[in-house]
Write a protein that holds these residues in place. Sequence first.
Motif, PDB file in Angstrom:
ATOM      1  N   THR A   1      36.081  46.936  20.644  1.00 24.38           N
ATOM      2  CA  THR A   1      35.747  46.671  19.252  1.00 24.38           C
ATOM      3  C   THR A   1      35.984  47.926  18.435  1.00 24.38           C
ATOM      4  OG1 THR A   1      34.038  45.783  17.774  1.00 24.38           O
ATOM      5  CG2 THR A   1      33.310  47.316  19.483  1.00 24.38           C
ATOM      6  N   ASP A   2      35.879  47.811  17.135  1.00 23.85           N
ATOM      7  CA  ASP A   2      35.931  48.974  16.245  1.00 23.85           C
ATOM      8  C   ASP A   2      35.094  48.668  15.019  1.00 23.85           C
ATOM      9  OD1 ASP A   2      37.564  48.291  13.729  1.00 23.85           O
ATOM     10  OD2 ASP A   2      38.859  47.540  15.304  1.00 23.85           O
ATOM     11  N   ARG A   3      34.976  49.652  14.127  1.00 27.79           N
ATOM     12  CA  ARG A   3      34.124  49.464  12.949  1.00 27.79           C
ATOM     13  C   ARG A   3      34.938  49.284  11.675  1.00 27.79           C
ATOM     14  NH1 ARG A   3      31.161  53.220  16.062  1.00 27.79           N
ATOM     15  NH2 ARG A   3      32.258  54.979  15.121  1.00 27.79           N
ATOM     16  N   SER A   4      36.199  48.885  11.787  1.00 23.65           N
ATOM     17  CA  SER A   4      37.010  48.714  10.580  1.00 23.65           C
ATOM     18  C   SER A   4      36.691  47.391   9.898  1.00 23.65           C
ATOM     19  CB  SER A   4      38.500  48.765  10.929  1.00 23.65           C
ATOM     20  OG  SER A   4      38.940  47.524  11.417  1.00 23.65           O
TER      21      SER A   4
ATOM     22  N   GLU B   1      43.355  55.154  17.722  1.00 24.67           N
ATOM     23  CA  GLU B   1      42.317  54.249  17.241  1.00 24.67           C
ATOM     24  C   GLU B   1      42.477  52.876  17.879  1.00 24.67           C
ATOM     25  OE1 GLU B   1      39.895  55.197  15.378  1.00 24.67           O
ATOM     26  OE2 GLU B   1      40.598  57.106  14.550  1.00 24.67           O
ATOM     27  N   ALA B   2      41.522  51.998  17.608  1.00 28.71           N
ATOM     28  CA  ALA B   2      41.538  50.650  18.189  1.00 28.71           C
ATOM     29  C   ALA B   2      41.626  49.597  17.093  1.00 28.71           C
ATOM     30  CB  ALA B   2      40.282  50.409  19.030  1.00 28.71           C
TER      31      ALA B   2
ATOM     32  N   ASP C   1      47.687  52.788  18.179  1.00 31.11           N
ATOM     33  CA  ASP C   1      46.749  51.893  18.851  1.00 31.11           C
ATOM     34  C   ASP C   1      46.489  52.391  20.270  1.00 31.11           C
ATOM     35  OD1 ASP C   1      45.710  49.513  20.326  1.00 31.11           O
ATOM     36  OD2 ASP C   1      46.109  48.502  18.432  1.00 31.11           O
TER      37      ASP C   1
ATOM     38  N   THR D   1      38.138  43.907  11.369  1.00 36.34           N
ATOM     39  CA  THR D   1      37.628  43.201  12.543  1.00 36.34           C
ATOM     40  C   THR D   1      36.174  42.758  12.373  1.00 36.34           C
ATOM     41  OG1 THR D   1      37.032  45.329  13.534  1.00 36.34           O
ATOM     42  CG2 THR D   1      39.151  44.403  14.145  1.00 36.34           C
TER      43      THR D   1
ATOM     44  N   ALA E   1      41.442  49.613  13.011  1.00 38.51           N
ATOM     45  CA  ALA E   1      41.263  50.962  12.477  1.00 38.51           C
ATOM     46  C   ALA E   1      42.585  51.626  12.133  1.00 38.51           C
ATOM     47  CB  ALA E   1      40.493  51.819  13.483  1.00 38.51           C
TER      48      ALA E   1
ATOM     49  N   ALA F   1      33.730  50.743  21.905  1.00 39.04           N
ATOM     50  CA  ALA F   1      34.727  51.249  20.975  1.00 39.04           C
ATOM     51  C   ALA F   1      35.750  52.144  21.668  1.00 39.04           C
ATOM     52  CB  ALA F   1      34.044  52.026  19.847  1.00 39.04           C
ATOM     53  N   ASP F   2      35.621  52.313  22.982  1.00 41.01           N
ATOM     54  CA  ASP F   2      36.505  53.216  23.711  1.00 41.01           C
ATOM     55  C   ASP F   2      37.133  52.486  24.892  1.00 41.01           C
ATOM     56  OD1 ASP F   2      36.653  55.358  26.173  1.00 41.01           O
ATOM     57  OD2 ASP F   2      37.205  56.272  24.261  1.00 41.01           O
TER      58      ASP F   2
END
Length: 309
Positions: A203-206, A134-135, A105, A209, A138, A225-226
């Motif tokens: 945020t992330d694209r998993s 990753e965040a 993380d 979430t 993810a 995302a960063d």
Amino acid sequence: MNEPGTPTFDQLRIFLTIVDTGSFAAAGRKLNRAVSVISYGIANLEAQLGLSLFDREGTRKPQLTVAGRALLAEVRSISHGIDGLRAKVKGLLDGLEAEVNLAVDVMLPAERLGKVLRAFAREFPTVQLRLHVEALGAITAMVLDRGAVIGLSGPLSAGVEGIEGMAAGSVPMVPVAAPDHPLGRMGAIPPGAGRDHIQLVLTDRSRFTEGRDYAVASPKTWRLADLGAKHALLREGIGWGNMPLPMVEPDLVAGTLVRLAMPDHPGGTYRFAGIWRRDTPPGPAASWLLDQFVALGRDDRELDGMGDV
């Protein structure tokens, strides 16, 4: 007194497959067996136990009986235990890994990560390491999808089917803004004031979430995302948001960021867990990594709650 027989693991697997797929035919397709073999297996299981597990009358889809529902959790537990046993034996037979894929993380303090990885390089000089930072969800997604054999995840891994984990410490989260931001210029910030300003949210694209927010207080959000980009924008005075304390401590000392005294949004704790797939437990080198992260996290100071990310 009636004594039930001892069912075979294959019979229990057939039972679970019917439950999960919804029919005898679908279970046969998944297990690559004829429907008659599936029916015979369940008939033998029911005879062994002395119980009827499925109600087959008046419906094309078999329904669990009261007894079947009562036994389902126990059968799943046995199945998980057998999967774990087989995977553990495979790991012992395979020996030391040639490579370890680790997902961590982005909230994990760099000092903690560096300390563990320096020791890993000394302890396992022949094992290659692939590190993924990753965040949020993810990390769990990478472990489930076999992109990483182990992960250091935040709290989103809790309760995910197929994932095992153990507590690995935490990091304090604190709300911050630039000193020239309207909130940064306030001393005691009145409740609700954060809603009037842009909140920077990680945020992330998993899939873990999607459509979910975590302690987001403002209707005005910028989503990034960063974590490094979020840090930079906070220092530029664009919005406010929570950050891991170790990452912003130098800014708080230098005055490039200020900690916000927000009574309705004080921050909190972001908890870590070392995770792996239940059916693919870590080998010797990966297990050593997990143990190190857990040991370093034992002395972390625990705070209540979880801040926005």
